[in-house]
Motif scaffolding. Structure first.
Motif, short mmCIF file in Angstrom:
data_model
loop_
_atom_site.label_atom_id
_atom_site.label_comp_id
_atom_site.label_asym_id
_atom_site.label_seq_id
_atom_site.Cartn_x
_atom_site.Cartn_y
_atom_site.Cartn_z
N SER A 303 0.83 -1.20 0.00
CA SER A 303 0.00 0.00 0.00
C SER A 303 0.87 1.26 0.00
CB SER A 303 -0.95 0.00 1.19
OG SER A 303 -0.27 -0.34 2.36
N VAL A 332 -0.67 -13.57 -5.22
CA VAL A 332 -2.02 -14.12 -5.07
C VAL A 332 -2.72 -14.07 -6.43
CG1 VAL A 332 -4.28 -13.77 -4.01
CG2 VAL A 332 -2.21 -13.34 -2.69
N GLN A 339 -1.67 -10.57 -8.19
CA GLN A 339 -1.34 -9.40 -7.39
C GLN A 339 -0.36 -9.79 -6.30
OE1 GLN A 339 -5.06 -9.50 -4.33
NE2 GLN A 339 -5.36 -8.19 -6.11
N ALA A 341 0.00 -9.26 -2.49
CA ALA A 341 -0.81 -8.81 -1.37
C ALA A 341 0.06 -8.65 -0.13
CB ALA A 341 -1.92 -9.82 -1.10
N ASP A 342 -0.19 -7.58 0.62
CA ASP A 342 0.49 -7.42 1.90
C ASP A 342 0.15 -8.60 2.79
OD1 ASP A 342 1.94 -5.00 1.72
OD2 ASP A 342 0.05 -3.88 1.75
N SER A 345 -2.07 -7.11 5.87
CA SER A 345 -3.30 -6.33 5.74
C SER A 345 -3.99 -6.79 4.46
CB SER A 345 -2.99 -4.83 5.67
OG SER A 345 -2.35 -4.53 4.44
N ASP A 346 -5.16 -6.21 4.16
CA ASP A 346 -5.91 -6.74 3.01
C ASP A 346 -5.69 -5.89 1.77
OD1 ASP A 346 -7.26 -4.50 3.68
OD2 ASP A 346 -9.27 -5.37 3.44
N THR A 347 -4.54 -5.21 1.68
CA THR A 347 -4.22 -4.41 0.49
C THR A 347 -3.28 -5.17 -0.42
OG1 THR A 347 -2.57 -3.34 1.85
CG2 THR A 347 -4.61 -2.13 1.47
N ALA A 348 -3.29 -4.78 -1.71
CA ALA A 348 -2.48 -5.51 -2.69
C ALA A 348 -2.17 -4.61 -3.87
CB ALA A 348 -3.22 -6.75 -3.17
N LEU A 349 -1.06 -4.92 -4.55
CA LEU A 349 -0.73 -4.25 -5.81
C LEU A 349 -0.93 -5.25 -6.93
CD1 LEU A 349 2.65 -2.35 -5.33
CD2 LEU A 349 0.42 -1.36 -5.83
N PRO A 350 -1.69 -4.89 -7.97
CA PRO A 350 -1.80 -5.82 -9.10
C PRO A 350 -0.49 -5.83 -9.90
CG PRO A 350 -3.02 -3.81 -9.55
CD PRO A 350 -2.48 -3.67 -8.17
#
Lengths: 401, 559
Positions: A303, A332, A339, A341-342, A345-350
C-alpha cells in the motif's frame, strides 16, 4: 580477431575475456610498441573501419560534451555572454541552433496534436501507423529523440486492445505537457527544467558528485528494438538507502558492458545525471570485484508503494514507474491476473498484465509457496513489475526477469 | 476511488477518480469520461468540459487531460487483496548444495530447440543428463530449490519419461504449484500419495467422497495413488462399486491393480473372470497368471501339461507337442482368446496362450525332473520349438523367473545369440530384465565382445547405470574396433549417446588415447577419423561433467 587503434588506446576483441584491454589487445599493443614491423600495416576490414569511425566520432562528441559542461558550471561566463575561446562560442551556437530546431519541432508537434483532437481520436485508428511514423521522423529531424520515441509509442496504442482511447488521450496529453514544458522551460524550477530537457532527448551527463557506497545489484534486464539493446541495471546503495539506475546501450543484441551479477554487491562510486530525481547514474571508480552479501534492500508495504509512485510524479510527471522493494508480500491469483498482497493487511498491488505472462511470475509464486517474500520491482500506473525476489528466510536473490 | 487495479481493467473507460473531486468537482463525477468522450469524437463535434468551442478547444482539452492524467496516476491506491492460496506444505528435506543448484539451472536451461537439432559437435547434451542428475539428487534426499520448480515442471511436461523423477524431486510444493497452473495438471495425476487427495486428517472420508463423486480421470488417479500406498485398501475401494461401473471404466480400474499385485487379490480377480466384458476377463486372467500360486495358474498348468510330453523313444529324448484341438468354455473363461490374429493357426495360438499362463515350475515335474537349462536344450519335434520357447519367454518375464530367463537367454557368446534364433532381441531384452544387474551387465558385455555393437542398443538399454566396469570396457573396445574399421561414428550414435549417459565417469581417463585423430587408413570413410575424435571428445567431456555433477551432490546441504 583483435583490433587495436594505435592513435589512441581503444581496443575491441571478440574474445569472452572480462578484462579491458584483453590479453589479445595487450599482446597486439606490445608487439606494435616493440616495432620491427611485428604488426604489419594492414588494411582494416570493413567492420573494423566502421567501428573506428564510430569510436572517433564518439570521442569527439564526448570532448564536446565536456566543454559544454564546463560552460554550464561557470554561470559567470554565461551562455548569453560567450567570452570564452572560439570553440566554446561555436559549441554554444550549436546548442542554441539545436534548441531552436527542437522548438520548431515542438511547435509542429503541438499543431499535429491539436489537429488530432479537433478531428477526434476515433480517426487515429484509420490513418494507421504512417502518420505517427512520419511525425516521429519529423521529431528526429528536430533532434528531439525523446519526443520521437514517445510519438512512435503513440502509434502502437490504437492496436493495443480495449480501452485504447483512454491510453491514447493520456499519452497525447503527457506529450502535450512535455511540449509546453519545453516551450516554457525558462520559467520552470531547475530540476523540472532538467527533467524536461532530458525527456525531450537532450543528452545529459553524470556530473553529480561521486557517491561511494556498497551498491547491491538488485535487478538487471535488457530490452531491444530493431536498432538498440538497452540494459537496465538497478543498484541499491546500502548506506544511502537509495535505488539508482545504470543504463547501457549496445548495437542490437549486444550490450556494451559485461553484466553485473544480480545479488552481489559492488564497492564503487556512482555519479548522478541531473534529471528525474537524480535516479540515473553512471558507474565510476570501483574498489573491488562484486562480492556476495546477505544485505537486502529495505522494503515497504504494497500500500505504501503506490504512494511512493504518486510522490515521484511531483518531480517527473512523465514517470512510468519507480523502483520499489516490497516487504512481506504474497503473490495471489486474482482471476486471470496476479497481485502482490500485503501479508499483514488486506491491500495488494496488481501485477502489470505483461508481468503476469512472464515465466518469472511462476518462479516468484514457487519461491513464495503462499508465504511472504521480499520483491524488488518497478511500480507504476499500470501495476507492479516484479524483477527480483528473496525468500523470507535466508536465501539468495532470485532473478525474475 | 481509483485503484491501480482499475487501470488494468479491460475497459478503462469505467475508471473513476482516485480522490473524490470535492466541491464543484463533485458535481461532475464524470469529468475524465467527458474529456475522453470529447477527445474520441473530436472538439469540432463535442466541446470538452470547461472550454469554449473554437480554435482553443483542442489545447484546452489537452491541458485538462494532462492535469487529470497526472492527478489520476498520483492518486492511485492499492487494490483489495484477493483470497490468498493456502500455503504450500513444508518440505522437510535438506536444501540442495549451492553448486548443485546452479548445475540444475544450467541443465534445465539447455532446452531442446531448433538449434539443438543435428550434430552437436563435442558439446555435451545437457538435457540428456537431467534424468541422471535427478536420480542422484533423489537418492541423496535433497529438496528442490523452489525457484527451479517451474523449469522442472515444464521439462516434465514435455517429457513424460522424466515425470516420476521430477515429481519425486520437486516434492509437495510442486503439487501445490500445479493446482495454480493448468499446464502442470499432470503433476496432480501422477504423484503417488500426493495425488488428488492430500494426506491429512479426514483423508479416508475425502478419498471415499472423491471415489463416489469424482470424474473418471480423477478416480483413476485416486485409485493408482492409493494402490501405491495401500494395495488392499485400493482393491476394497474398487470392489465396493465394481458392479455399477461401466465396462471401459472397469478395464482401466482393473489395470491399476498391476501395481502391488499379490495373492490376496486372487478372489477379486477370480470373480472378474466372469465379467460381462471380454477385455476385463482377459486382463483379469493375465493378472492371475502372473500369480503362480493362483488356481487359474493351476488350471492352465494342467491344460498345458496335457499338450507337452517327453518322447523317451527318441534318442536323445525330445519334446513332443500336441496342441489343443478346441478352445472350450473353461479355457475361454480363463482368458484364452479363441480367435487367432490373421495368419496364425488356431491350435498353435491356443497352445501359446496355455503355456505362457502356466507356472514354469510345471515343466520340471512334467519333463523328468530336468533343470530349466536341460529342458531348454531338449530338441522339440515337428517344428514346435519356436512356439514353445517363445511362450516360455513370455512366462519367464511375466513370472519374473530368473532361472528360466537365464536358461532361455543361453550363453551370450553362442553364435545364435547374435542372429535370429528362437528368441528375438526384444524378448532377450525383456528376459534380461528379470536378472540381477551384475549378471545382466556381464551377459551384455559377453554379447558385445562376441557380436559387436550393431544389435546391442536394446540390450544396453536394460543395463543399470553406471555400467559395470566389464560392460563399459566391452563397449569402448567395440567402439574402437568400429572406428578402426573405418565407418562414420553416427552409425553408432545411439550407443555413443548411451555411453555418454551410462559409462562410469571413472573410466574417462582410459579414453584419452582415443581423442587423437587416427591416421586415415585406405578403406576408411573420408574424414571419419576426425569425427570419431570429436565424438570421443564429447564422450570424455560428458563423463567429466557427470563426475562433477555427482561430486556437487555429495556436498552437505546448505540450510
Amino acid at each position: 580477431m583483435t583490433v587495436g587503434d594505435g592513435s589512441g588506446p581503444v581496443y575491441r576483441c571478440d574474445c569472452q575475456g572480462r578484462g579491458l584491454p584483453c590479453e589479445h589487445a595487450l599482446g597486439l599493443l606490445l608487439l606494435w610498441t616493440g616495432g620491427d614491423g611485428a604488426v604489419p600495416e594492414g588494411d582494416a576490414p570493413a567492420w573494423a573501419r566502421r567501428w573506428l569511425a564510430e569510436v572517433q566520432e564518439g570521442s569527439a562528441r564526448r570532448r564536446k560534451e565536456r566543454r559544454e559542461r564546463r560552460e554550464r558550471q561557470e554561470p559567470t561566463a554565461g551562455p548569453h555572454h560567450a567570452v570564452g575561446p572560439g570553440a566554446t562560442e561555436a559549441a554554444w551556437r550549436r546548442a542554441e541552433e539545436r534548441a531552436g530546431r527542437i522548438t520548431a519541432g515542438v511547435t509542429d508537434l503541438e499543431q499535429r496534436l491539436t489537429d488530432l483532437l479537433r478531428g477526434g481520436l476515433a480517426g487515429a485508428e484509420q490513418p494507421g501507423y504512417a502518420l505517427w511514423e512520419e511525425t516521429a521522423a519529423r521529431m528526429v529531424d528536430a533532434q528531439a529523440p525523446g519526443l520521437a520515441s514517445r510519438v512512435r509509442e503513440l502509434g502502437t496504442i490504437p492496436a493495443s486492445g480495449p480501452g485504447w482511447p483512454v491510453r491514447l488521450l493520456e499519452e497525447c496529453a503527457l506529450l502535450h505537457l512535455l511540449g509546453r514544458g519545453w516551450l516554457h522551460r525558462e520559467r520552470l524550477p531547475d530540476g523540472l527544467a532538467a527533467t524536461v530537457r532530458s525527456r525531450v532527448g537532450l543528452p545529459t551527463s553524470a556530473d553529480g558528485p561521486p557517491v561511494r557506497d556498497r551498491w547491491l545489484v538488485v535487478a538487471r534486464y535488457d530490452t531491444a528494438d530493431a536498432r538498440l539493446t538497452t540494459r537496465r541495471t538497478w543498484l541499491y546503495g546500502v548506506e544511502e538507502d537509495r535505488t539508482v539506475l545504470l543504463l547501457s546501450y549496445g548495437a542490437s543484441g549486444r550490450p556494451l558492458e559485461p553484466p553485473l551479477p544480480v545479488g552481489l554487491a559492488l564497492d564503487a562510486e556512482v555519479s548522478a545525471h541531473p534529471d528525474t530525481g537524480r535516479r540515473r547514474v553512471a558507474l565510476g571508480r570501483r574498489f573491488g570485484p562484486p562480492a556476495p552479501t546477505p544485505v537486502r534492500p529495505g522494503g515497504v508495504t504494497a500500500s505504501r508503494a503506490a504512494g511512493v509512485y504518486g510522490e515521484a510524479l511531483r518531480e517527473d510527471p512523465w514517470l512510468e514507474s519507480v523502483p520499489v522493494t516490497l516487504e512481506r508480500v504474497v503473490p495471489v491469483p486474482d482471476g486471470d491476473a496476479w497481485q502482490l498482497a500485503d501479508a499483514d493487511s488486506d491491500t495488494a498491488l496488481p501485477l502489470t498484465p505483461a508481468a503476469g505472462n512472464r515465466p518469472g511470475l511462476w518462479r516468484l509464486v514457487a519461491l513464495s509457496g503462499g508465504a511472504p517474500v521480499t520483491v524488488f520491482g518497478e511500480c507504476g500506473h499500470r501495476g507492479f513489475t516484479p524483477l527480483t525476489a528473496w525468500p523470507t528466510g535466508p536465501g539468495r536473490a532470485v532473478p525474475l526477469c | 476511488m481509483t485503484t491501480v487495479e482499475a487501470t488494468t481493467k479491460v475497459d478503462a473507460m469505467t475508471r473513476v477518480d482516485a480522490f473524490p473531486t470535492g466541491g464543484t468537482g463533485a458535481a461532475e463525477p464524470t469529468g475524465w469520461e467527458a474529456l475522453v468522450t470529447a477527445a474520441l469524437l473530436g472538439t469540432d463535434r463535442r466541446t470538452p468540459p470547461g472550454s469554449e468551442p473554437g480554435a482553443g478547444a483542442p489545447g484546452a482539452l489537452l491541458d485538462s487531460a494532462a492535469a487529470e492524467t497526472v492527478r489520476r496516476r498520483a492518486g492511485l491506491r492499492p487494490a483489495r487483496a484477493a483470497r490468498r492460496p493456502d500455503p504450500a506444505p513444508e518440505d522437510p528435506r535438506p536444501v540442495l548444495p549451492a553448486d548443485a543448484a546452479h548445475r540444475l539451472t544450467v541443465l534445465l536451461a539447455d532446452r531442446p530447440g531448433p538449434a539443438a537439432v543435428g550434430r552437436r559437435g563435442s558439446a555435451p547434451d545437457l538435457m540428456e543428463l537431467l534424468p541422471q542428475w535427478l536420480a542422484t539428487a533423489n537418492s541423496r534426499g535433497f529438496a528442490a530449490p523452489p525457484e527451479a520448480l517451474p523449469a522442472l515442471l515444464d521439462a516434465a511436461r514435455g517429457r513424460t519419461d522424466l515425470r516420476p523423477a521430477v515429481l519425486a524431486f520437486a516434492g509437495p510444493r510442486a503439487v501445490w504449484l500445479a493446482r495454480l497452473n493448468p499446464d502442470w495438471r499432470f503433476a496432480l495425476r501422477a504423484t503417488p500419495g500426493a495425488g488428488p487427495v492430500p494426506p491429512g486428517p479426514g483423508a479416508a472420508e475425502r478419498v471415499r467422497r472423491l471415489w463416489d463423486e469424482g470424474l473418471f480421470a480423477e478416480r483413476v488417479a485416486l485409485l493408482a495413488s492409493l494402490r501405491a500406498r495401500d494395495p488392499g485398501g485400493a482393491r476394497e475401494l474398487l470392489a465396493a462399486t465394481w458392479a455399477t461401473e461401466r465396462a471401459e471404466d472397469r478395464l482401466m480400474f482393473l489395470d491399476s491393480l498391476r501395481t502391488g499385485l499379490a495373492a490376496t487379490d486372487e478372489p477379486f480377480l477370480e470373480e472378474a473372470l466372469a465379467d460381462r466384458s471380454r477385455n476385463v476377463r482377459a486382463t483379469a486372467a493375465e493378472l492371475l497368471s502372473a500369480l503362480p500360486g493362483s488356481t487359474l495358474a493351476a488350471r492352465m498348468a494342467a491344460r498345458a501339461a496335457t499338450c507337452v510330453s517327453l518322447d523317451r523313444a527318441l534318442a536323445p529324448p525330445a519334446i513332443a507337442v500336441e496342441a489343443p484341438h478346441e478352445c472350450d468354455a473353461g479355457m475361454e473363461r480363463d482368458g484364452v482368446v479363441p480367435k487367432p490374429p490373421a495368419g496364425r493357426g488356431e491350435r498353435s495360438w491356443w497352445f501359446g496362450q496355455l503355456v505362457d499362463a502356466a507356472p514354469l515350475r510345471t515343466w520340471s515335474a512334467r519333463l523328468g525332473g530336468r533343470s530349466p537349462e536341460e529342458i531348454v536344450a531338449l530338441p522339440v519335434s515337428d517344428g514346435w520349438r519356436g512356439e514353445l520357447h517363445a511362450a516360455w519367454c513370455r512366462a519367464a518375464v511375466r513370472q519374473r523367473d530368473g532361472a528360466w530367463a537365464r536358461a532361455l537367454l543361453g550363453a551370450p557368446t553362442a553364435p545364435e545369440a547374435g542372429g535370429p534364433g528362437a528368441v528375438s532381441l526384444a524378448e532377450r531384452a525383456k528376459l534380461l530384465g528379470t536378472l540381477e544387474g551384475e549378471e545382466r551387465a556381464a551377459w551384455v558385455a559377453g554379447f558385445i565382445a562376441t557380436h559387436g555393437l550393431s544389435e546391442a542398443f536394446q540390450l544396453l538399454g536394460m543395463c543399470g547405470v553406471p555400467w559395470a566396469v566389464p560392460l563399459g570396457r566391452a563397449v569402448v573396445d567395440a567402439l574402437e574396433i568400429a572406428r578402426d574399421a573405418g565407418s562414420y561414428p553416427w552409425s553408432f550414435s545411439g550407443v555413443m549417446g548411451l555411453a555418454e549417459r551410462c559409462l562410469d565417469p571413472a573410466e574417462a581417463s582410459r579414453l584419452d588415447a582415443l581423442l587423437a585423430i587416427p591416421d586415415e587408413s585406405e578403406d576408411a570413410s573420408p574424414g571419419a577419423g576426425g569425427y570419431w575424435a570429436e565424438a570421443f571428445q564429447r564422450l570424455v567431456t560428458t563423463l567429466r561433467l557427470r563426475a562433477a555433477m555427482a561430486e556437487e551432490l555429495e556436498g552437505e546441504g546448505s540450510v
